[in-house]
Design a protein around this motif. Structure first.
Motif, PDB file in Angstrom:
ATOM      1  N   MET A 159       0.738  -1.129  -0.098  1.00 49.30           N
ATOM      2  CA  MET A 159       0.204   0.110  -0.074  1.00 49.30           C
ATOM      3  C   MET A 159       0.864   1.219   0.001  1.00 49.30           C
ATOM      4  O   MET A 159       0.495   2.163  -0.735  1.00 49.30           O
ATOM      5  N   THR A 178       0.819   3.667  -3.284  1.00 43.42           N
ATOM      6  CA  THR A 178       0.346   5.031  -2.965  1.00 43.42           C
ATOM      7  C   THR A 178       1.280   6.034  -3.288  1.00 43.42           C
ATOM      8  O   THR A 178       1.262   7.137  -4.077  1.00 43.42           O
ATOM      9  N   LEU A 192      -5.908   5.807   3.018  1.00 40.99           N
ATOM     10  CA  LEU A 192      -5.381   6.816   2.258  1.00 40.99           C
ATOM     11  C   LEU A 192      -5.072   6.282   0.820  1.00 40.99           C
ATOM     12  O   LEU A 192      -5.268   6.889  -0.176  1.00 40.99           O
ATOM     13  N   THR A 193      -4.771   5.008   0.605  1.00 37.20           N
ATOM     14  CA  THR A 193      -4.352   4.511  -0.573  1.00 37.20           C
ATOM     15  C   THR A 193      -5.881   4.341  -1.596  1.00 37.20           C
ATOM     16  O   THR A 193      -5.875   4.739  -2.702  1.00 37.20           O
ATOM     17  N   VAL A 252      -6.583   8.022  -2.454  1.00 35.88           N
ATOM     18  CA  VAL A 252      -5.649   8.170  -3.683  1.00 35.88           C
ATOM     19  C   VAL A 252      -6.110   7.637  -4.990  1.00 35.88           C
ATOM     20  O   VAL A 252      -6.173   8.587  -6.046  1.00 35.88           O
ATOM     21  N   VAL A 253      -6.453   6.227  -4.972  1.00 37.14           N
ATOM     22  CA  VAL A 253      -6.784   5.604  -6.449  1.00 37.14           C
ATOM     23  C   VAL A 253      -8.071   6.381  -6.780  1.00 37.14           C
ATOM     24  O   VAL A 253      -8.176   6.765  -7.906  1.00 37.14           O
ATOM     25  N   THR A 291       0.776  11.481   2.307  1.00 33.23           N
ATOM     26  CA  THR A 291       1.265  10.341   2.281  1.00 33.23           C
ATOM     27  C   THR A 291       2.266  10.031   2.732  1.00 33.23           C
ATOM     28  O   THR A 291       2.781   9.084   3.245  1.00 33.23           O
ATOM     29  N   SER A 344       3.377   7.293   5.590  1.00 32.86           N
ATOM     30  CA  SER A 344       4.250   6.007   5.275  1.00 32.86           C
ATOM     31  C   SER A 344       5.506   6.267   6.212  1.00 32.86           C
ATOM     32  O   SER A 344       6.439   5.367   6.001  1.00 32.86           O
TER      33      SER A 344
END
Length: 432
Positions: free
Chosen positions: A29, A33, A159-160, A163-164, A205, A209
């Motif tokens: 992920m 991302t 979040l992933t 974003v997608v 992001t 991370s």
């Protein structure tokens, strides 16, 4: 033999995956991302901005930690995003309202913010469990220990997905603002707002991370998928898919290499985040070497061009020797005379002559060589390209007549028919 086979298979057994699956899922992920957002930075030529932004948000991380008291506090995201936006605005303001260029403004603003963050970590890091090493280098292995690792992954999962979905919904606007901001503004799209929105998502992001890969390794995951995909395609939609594929493959390989039962004893039990970045770099190198625009293709193209130039020089020389004798058409010439005129080694001449015969440009008769109709046409085309380029350099560029031959001798092999016609039309058009 069996030990090698076991080292290849053991990391993928149900027993191992039951323990280490969080590394693969969380790593995938984070990689996907960051890679998707990084594609827009790579295309815009703003990879340095992603690097700098990942360091500049450090003060926001410390402020969020002080407010929330934990690295899992939502204040971390809020603080880092706010500082990231401030940094992006500062860079733009310094660039637009001073003589300082973009690279210098990046160096000034982001390093200053990072330095402030380091000072704040030293001042306040001891008041809680703020681990500087975790912030800078990450720790994917941390996700395998909690009783419910899925709950720790929820922020990255959300979040992933965001974003997608955001890329799908705003894809056209993002692409338009990336490639032609002026056109986007003329169509009523606020390109500046899109830019700052992208910077905001990037900040969030990168911060999300931190715990997995840290601020430094996040830069590698941000840039390498997009840079790798750029070697294979120019289309943004395909580039995003390739970047996601590169990120997934690097994650799987990284886990495999760093697994305690992995294939290489020296890498067993090492940092999964570092192994993922290393595998991403290996994929980039392979793409650079073997991709359609890779080093191998360039070498092959250069070798083919050199061979074509060698054959074309043979054609021109045969043609010129016939012209010196006052003859035209298929004039037989001894091959030794051609080789002597070209001043190349016998072996190189024989190779070029053989390729000329194979391509149907040269024929042999009674131990002499002569041009076929196709070879004569090719030689005539080269002569025309040479003469036109010499004329172009003299008339349009203003070079003296004794300075144009060598340049024309080189360029005649590189001009296409369309280029030759364009030069011809240019020379035929009277200059104002």
């Amino acid at each position: 033999m069996f030990s090698i086979l076991h080292s290849l298979i053991d990391p993928w057994t149900a027993t191992e995956l039951r323990i280490y699956w969080p590394i693969i899922v969380q790593g995938a992920m984070v990689s996907v991302t960051l890679g998707l957002i990084g594609c827009f930075l790579v295309v815009r030529g703003m990879s340095l901005l992603g690097d700098a932004l990942s360091h500049a948000v450090l003060p926001g991380v410390v402020i969020g930690f002080l407010l929330g008291g934990s690295l899992h506090s939502p204040w971390i995201l809020i603080g880092a995003s706010a500082v990231g936006m401030v940094a992006a605005v500062l860079v733009q303001a310094v660039q637009e309202h001073s003589r300082v260029k973009e690279d210098a403004s990046l160096g000034i603003v982001f390093t200053t913010l990072f330095a402030i963050g380091v000072v704040m970590v030293n001042l306040y890091g001891g008041s809680g469990d703020l681990d500087v090493g975790c912030v800078l280098y990450g720790n994917l292995e941390h996700f395998i220990y909690p009783d419910n690792p899925l709950s720790m992954m929820l922020p990255m999962i959300g979040l992933t997905i965001a974003v997608v979905v955001g890329l799908i919904v705003f894809f056209r606007r993002l692409v338009l603002c990336t490639f032609d901001p002026g056109l986007a503004v003329s169509l009523g799209i606020n390109a500046a707002l899109v830019h700052y929105a992208l910077m905001g998502v990037l900040s969030v992001t990168v911060v999300a991370s931190f715990e997995s890969v840290g601020a430094i390794l996040a830069v590698a995951l941000l840039v390498m998928p997009g840079a790798t995909a750029r070697l294979w395609t120019d289309r943004m939609s395909i580039m995003l898919l390739l970047a996601a594929g590169q990120a997934l493959l690097a994650t799987v390989l990284g886990y495999w290499i760093s697994s305690p039962l992995g294939p290489l004893r020296a890498f067993q039990g090492t940092s999964a985040a570092g192994a993922i970045c290393a595998m991403g770099f290996a994929i980039f190198i392979l793409s650079w070497l073997l991709g359609p625009r890779g080093l191998a293709q360039r070498v092959i193209a250069r070798v083919r061009l050199q061979r074509t130039i060698a054959v074309e020089n043979v054609l021109k020389t045969i043609d010129e020797l016939g012209a010196r004798a006052g003859l035209s058409g298929a004039v037989p010439v001894p091959p030794e005379t051609v080789a002597a005129e070209l001043r190349v080694s016998p072996r190189a001449f024989q190779r070029a002559l053989k390729r000329g015969i194979e391509r149907g440009w040269v024929a042999m008769s009674m131990r002499n060589v002569f041009l076929t109709d196709a070879g004569a046409a090719r030689s005539s085309r080269l002569r025309r390209a040479h003469d036109l380029w010499e004329q172009y350099l003299k008339d349009q560029v203003g070079l003296p007549a004794d300075h144009v031959h060598d340049a024309a001798e080189w360029i005649e092999h590189h001009l296409h028919d369309e280029d030759i016609d364009t030069i011809d039309r240019t020379l035929a058009t009277p200059r104002p």
